[in-house]
Design an enzyme around this catalytic site. Structure first.
Site, PDB file in Angstrom:
ATOM      1  N   ASP A  79      -0.073  -4.042  -2.480  1.00 58.91           N
ATOM      2  CA  ASP A  79       1.210  -3.830  -1.812  1.00 58.91           C
ATOM      3  C   ASP A  79       1.591  -5.126  -1.094  1.00 58.91           C
ATOM      4  OD1 ASP A  79       3.385  -2.359  -0.511  1.00 58.91           O
ATOM      5  OD2 ASP A  79       2.129  -2.464   1.281  1.00 58.91           O
ATOM      6  N   ASP A 123       4.498  -5.504   1.937  1.00 59.60           N
ATOM      7  CA  ASP A 123       4.811  -5.337   3.356  1.00 59.60           C
ATOM      8  C   ASP A 123       3.706  -4.571   4.074  1.00 59.60           C
ATOM      9  OD1 ASP A 123       7.504  -6.543   3.570  1.00 59.60           O
ATOM     10  OD2 ASP A 123       8.032  -4.974   2.135  1.00 59.60           O
TER      11      ASP A 123
END
Length: 229
Positions: A22, A24
């Site tokens: 991922d 953020d």
């Protein structure tokens, strides 16, 4: 070869053939920028900013809007999400790398270890935030343009595994949000959670920073990840 894990009091060892990352909250700390844009949106719609921020992390904007404004047509959410993505892309003030992210990505790249970015951001936003944080974008990236369903749906992680040519069970996910952890688990993958809260989300193991994770590769292509407390 399924991902396996063995724990000791000193460290946790996990094996996999590919890593799905991922962005953020996992590689990039974009919290200030996310908060600015979503608090402005909350004010515009007469919603409580704190409650909005509890919903938006890990999801695509249109999916968050659908939760927060359930009676609004999805077409309007998608249109407004596109406008917000533009605002987020130009707002990179305060965007920095998560602790250990630069060295972690560099080690993966230098070692030629299979990995992909799987983010709810679109391509432009991913490039803007990774660039602002001084991080190189992985050569394989699944962004909002590539999926039809937002996390916690596993579509993005399953696509990432497919693009790397690795079975889902042989992939290991790195995530920070509840929606992201749920997506990784739903894809049949194990999850290294970044941040103490991920323990409560069901992550296989949690770390405070990526400095706690070391990756090595064997001649057979197996990746061994050592997670220190």
């Amino acid at each position: 070869m399924p991902v396996t894990a063995a724990s000791t009091t000193a460290a946790t060892t996990l094996t996999a053939r590919a890593l799905l990352l991922d962005m953020d909250g996992t590689l990039v700390d974009s919290g200030p920028a996310v908060e600015r844009v979503w608090r402005a949106w909350a004010l515009e719609h007469g919603l409580d900013g704190d409650q909005v921020l509890q919903v938006v992390h890990g999801r695509q904007g249109f999916a968050s809007m659908a939760i927060l404004l359930p009676d609004r047509p999805m077409e309007q959410n998608i249109e407004e999400n596109a406008r917000m993505l533009v605002l987020e892309t130009v707002d990179t003030e305060g965007v920095t790398a998560i602790g250990g992210a630069a060295d972690f990505l560099a080690a993966l790249s230098l070692g030629g270890l299979p990995h992909a970015l799987v983010t709810s951001a679109d391509d432009a936003l991913a490039r803007a935030r990774m660039g602002a944080a001084g991080l190189a974008l992985p050569p394989v990236a699944v962004t909002a343009e590539h999926v039809t369903r937002s996390k916690p749906d596993p579509e993005g992680f399953l696509l990432g595994a497919s693009l790397l040519g690795v079975a889902p069970a042989d992939c290991l996910v790195f995530e920070d949000s509840e929606a992201g952890v749920a997506a990784g688990l739903a894809a049949g993958m194990r999850v290294i959670g970044v941040g103490a809260a991920t323990t409560g989300y069901g992550a296989t193991v949690s770390v405070d920073t990526l400095d706690q994770v070391t990756v090595t590769a064997t001649a057979s292509g197996t990746l061994t990840l050592t997670v220190t407390p």
